[in-house]
Write an enzyme that holds these catalytic residues in place. Structure first.
Site, mmCIF file in Angstrom:
data_model
loop_
_atom_site.group_PDB
_atom_site.id
_atom_site.type_symbol
_atom_site.label_atom_id
_atom_site.label_comp_id
_atom_site.label_asym_id
_atom_site.label_seq_id
_atom_site.Cartn_x
_atom_site.Cartn_y
_atom_site.Cartn_z
ATOM 1 N N CYS A 182 0.817 -1.227 0.000
ATOM 2 C CA CYS A 182 0.000 0.000 0.000
ATOM 3 C C CYS A 182 0.847 1.271 0.000
ATOM 4 O O CYS A 182 0.445 2.298 -0.564
ATOM 5 C CB CYS A 182 -0.956 0.000 1.181
ATOM 6 N N HIS A 233 -2.047 6.427 4.491
ATOM 7 C CA HIS A 233 -0.581 6.406 4.543
ATOM 8 C C HIS A 233 -0.044 7.663 3.862
ATOM 9 O O HIS A 233 -0.629 8.150 2.875
ATOM 10 C CB HIS A 233 -0.036 5.197 3.783
#
Ligand code: NAP
Length: 341
Positions: A126, A250
């Site tokens: 990710c 993130h």
């Protein structure tokens, strides 16, 4: 189409079910699977309750596409057989990402990896998705020479247990802000997921350490996967992965050098029309990306674009994306859309 979601009760799996519905993926029959622990759980899809069953090869029989988010060790137990039996397996774990026959695909970046309809397609890490959505368009424009990535990764990257661990620790430490200026280490809560206190802290360790290099395996994955996705086997890349007390989203700080000079203005122009990217770069008006602004949306937010001092061929950028959506579930569904469009 018969579509299975394996790991349907997890942080990614639940998003996967929601995204299949949001994007009107042509599901004729939905098969939801997890472990025995959560068998019988009911999840809503298109207004109806669907019961979660136990993962087995029998349960996958006749499934056209299986969207998997059940972890590497479990993925290894069924994906090769299911793929051999004709199911296209799109996997969020790291189990098969570096296998030569498996595609490693971000549809906006390397859709060519889906040519020949591979039976096993992997969703990249990710954090590397968050970084490469910004870097790949610049690479196409100016030729990428090197990357230094420092990530700020949310607790949901460690799954549902990570979210719970942060919430519990915040509750335990609530009202102790004064004491945290000089804490008694033995009184700090430490959970099983992060190894050190994650509330009011940052933890510079994701996954285990590689004894030889000192990098963590998360950092090593970012290096290997960037080279494979960009087809740059010799790319010079260094990475640092850090866990931060953010629920979802993130963030990555990017230092990139290129084969030719590139200005901030050119980078902004390239990124303004890049797929999967929203440019958020207007410092004078306080416009720059943050994980909370990226949470719940599909695109990566990219901003803070700066020239590296003294270098006309190097840029700094900051990119944020929802790790559960674009970093996992959405990317998987987009791959399925490409394969079955
Ligand atoms: N979280 C992220 O940001 C992210 C991003 C990219 C990739 N990924 C990858 O996606 C995968 C899942 O992550 P997650 O965050 O969703 O984790 P999670 O919240 O812990 O969910 C794990 C899922 O896997 C299922 N599972 C576990 N053991 C199983 C077994 N033996 N058989 C069948 N199902 C089993 C769990 O079912 P039960 O409810 O029955 O336990 C649950 O549905 C991991 O490989 C992770 O590396 C995660």
């Amino acid at each position: 189409m018969r579509v299975a979601v394996v790991g349907a009760t997890g942080a990614v799996g639940r998003r996967m079910v929601r995204i299949l519905e949001e994007r009107s993926f042509p599901v004729e029959e939905l098969v939801l699977l997890a472990s025995e622990r959560s068998a019988g759980t009911r999840l809503r899809f298109r207004g109806e309750e669907h019961e979660v069953g136990v993962l087995s090869l029998e349960a996958l029989r006749g499934v056209d596409v299986a969207l998997s988010s059940c972890g590497s060790s479990v993925a290894r137990t069924w994906i090769p057989q299911a793929a051999a039996a004709g199911t296209t397996c799109i996997d969020n774990s790291s189990a098969f990402r570096m296998e030569p026959d498996a595609a490693l695909t971000i549809p906006e970046v390397n859709p060519e990896s889906l040519e020949g309809r591979p039976r096993i397609v992997c969703v990249p890490n990710c954090t590397i998705i968050t970084a490469l959505l910004a870097v790949a368009p610049l690479h196409r424009a100016a030729g990428l020479r090197s990357l230094i990535l420092s990530s700020y990764q949310s607790v949901s990257g460690a799954g549902q247990r990570g979210i719970v661990e942060l919430a519990e620790q915040i509750e335990k430490l609530h009202g102790m802000e004064e004491e945290l200026g000089s804490p008694d280490p033995s009184s700090l809560p430490v959970g099983e997921v992060f190894g050190k206190t994650i509330a009011y802290n940052v933890v510079a360790k994701i996954d285990r350490f590689d004894e030889q290099t000192g990098f963590t395996f998360e950092e090593i994955k970012m290096q290997r996967e960037a080279r494979k996705i960009l087809s740059l086997p010799d790319l010079e890349i260094a990475t640092t992965a850090v866990r931060v007390p953010v629920p979802v989203g993130h963030a990555v700080s990017i230092h990139a050098t290129f084969d030719r000079p590139i200005t901030v203005a050119e980078a902004r122009e390239v990124l303004a029309s890049a797929p999967g990217v929203q440019l958020r770069d207007d410092p004078a008006r306080g416009v720059y990306p943050s994980p909370l602004e990226a949470a719940g949306i599909d695109d990566a937010l990219v901003g803070r674009i700066r020239q590296v001092p003294g270098r006309d061929d190097a840029l700094l950028l900051f990119s944020c994306a929802d790790n559960l959506r674009k970093g996992a579930a959405l990317n998987a569904v987009q791959i399925a859309e490409h394969l079955f469009a």
